[in-house]
Design a protein around this motif. Structure first.
Motif, short mmCIF file in Angstrom:
data_model
loop_
_atom_site.label_atom_id
_atom_site.label_comp_id
_atom_site.label_asym_id
_atom_site.label_seq_id
_atom_site.Cartn_x
_atom_site.Cartn_y
_atom_site.Cartn_z
N GLY A 125 0.81 -1.21 0.00
CA GLY A 125 0.00 0.00 0.00
C GLY A 125 0.85 1.26 0.00
O GLY A 125 0.49 2.26 -0.63
N HIS A 126 1.96 1.22 0.71
CA HIS A 126 2.91 2.33 0.75
C HIS A 126 3.39 2.66 -0.66
O HIS A 126 3.40 3.83 -1.08
CB HIS A 126 4.07 1.92 1.66
N MET A 127 3.77 1.64 -1.43
CA MET A 127 4.24 1.84 -2.80
C MET A 127 3.13 2.37 -3.70
O MET A 127 3.34 3.30 -4.48
CB MET A 127 4.82 0.54 -3.37
N GLY A 159 12.66 7.99 -1.73
CA GLY A 159 13.66 6.94 -1.85
C GLY A 159 14.05 6.39 -0.50
O GLY A 159 13.97 7.09 0.52
N PRO A 160 14.45 5.12 -0.50
CA PRO A 160 14.83 4.48 0.76
C PRO A 160 16.29 4.75 1.11
O PRO A 160 17.11 5.05 0.24
CB PRO A 160 14.64 2.99 0.42
N HIS A 190 13.68 10.88 -14.81
CA HIS A 190 13.89 9.51 -14.34
C HIS A 190 13.21 8.51 -15.28
O HIS A 190 13.79 7.46 -15.61
CB HIS A 190 13.38 9.33 -12.91
N ASP A 191 12.01 8.82 -15.71
CA ASP A 191 11.29 7.91 -16.61
C ASP A 191 12.06 7.66 -17.89
O ASP A 191 11.95 6.59 -18.49
CB ASP A 191 9.91 8.47 -16.95
N SER A 192 12.85 8.63 -18.34
CA SER A 192 13.58 8.46 -19.60
C SER A 192 14.91 7.71 -19.41
O SER A 192 15.53 7.36 -20.39
CB SER A 192 13.82 9.82 -20.26
N LYS A 220 10.64 -0.29 -14.67
CA LYS A 220 9.74 0.58 -13.89
C LYS A 220 9.33 -0.13 -12.62
O LYS A 220 9.14 -1.33 -12.58
CB LYS A 220 8.48 0.93 -14.69
N ILE A 221 9.21 0.66 -11.54
CA ILE A 221 8.81 0.10 -10.25
C ILE A 221 7.30 0.01 -10.20
O ILE A 221 6.59 0.85 -10.60
CB ILE A 221 9.32 0.97 -9.09
#
Length: 150
Positions: free
Chosen positions: A66-68, A84-85, A142-144, A149-150
């Protein structure tokens, strides 16, 4: 005296060069909410380990799934600029959020939507932060560059 003259000449030339090389984009600055320095106010959120030590592994799994999902939703809504972690550390720091807002109260409302925070798996500390408005473009860039993909 020659050193002073050389220093003043270098200073004059470098200042003149910097001024002529400016690539200021007024439209982009306005779109990103930048002030005259190219900066803006965000809310920085430090996520630390919460105090829920009684949950089952399945409850933790559900909370962090759910966090993600919640992070992705906040990104889509233009509320979460960056997240970010941290790597494992002795301070129990887990990660960060950078929110696109200028008040702690607004960020608190957004943090409350996180299942890992609601379940006390994570604790959030919020503070105002002043940084480059260019951070608003991080997700797009970042997408490029991300193959997966996460």
């Amino acid at each position: 005296m020659k050193k002073l003259a050389l220093l003043l000449t270098l200073l004059f030339v470098s200042n003149g060069f910097a001024q002529t090389e400016s690539k200021f984009d007024e439209k982009l600055a306005k779109e990103l909410g930048a002030d005259d320095y190219g900066m803006k106010t965000y809310v920085f959120c430090l996520l630390k380990s919460g105090n829920n030590n009684d949950a089952t592994e399945n409850e933790k799994k559900i909370a962090f799934e759910g966090h993600m999902k919640n992070m992705n939703k906040l990104v889509e809504e233009n509320k979460l600029v960056m997240a970010g972690p941290f790597f494992k550390n002795e301070r129990n720091y887990r990660g960060i959020f950078i929110f696109n807002c200028s008040t702690i109260e607004e960020a608190e409302e957004w943090v409350k939507t996180d299942p890992a925070v609601k379940g006390n798996f994570l604790e959030a500390e919020l503070t105002l932060w002043y940084s480059s408005a260019a951070l608003m473009k991080v997700d797009e860039i970042h997408d490029s560059i991300a193959k997966t993909k996460i």
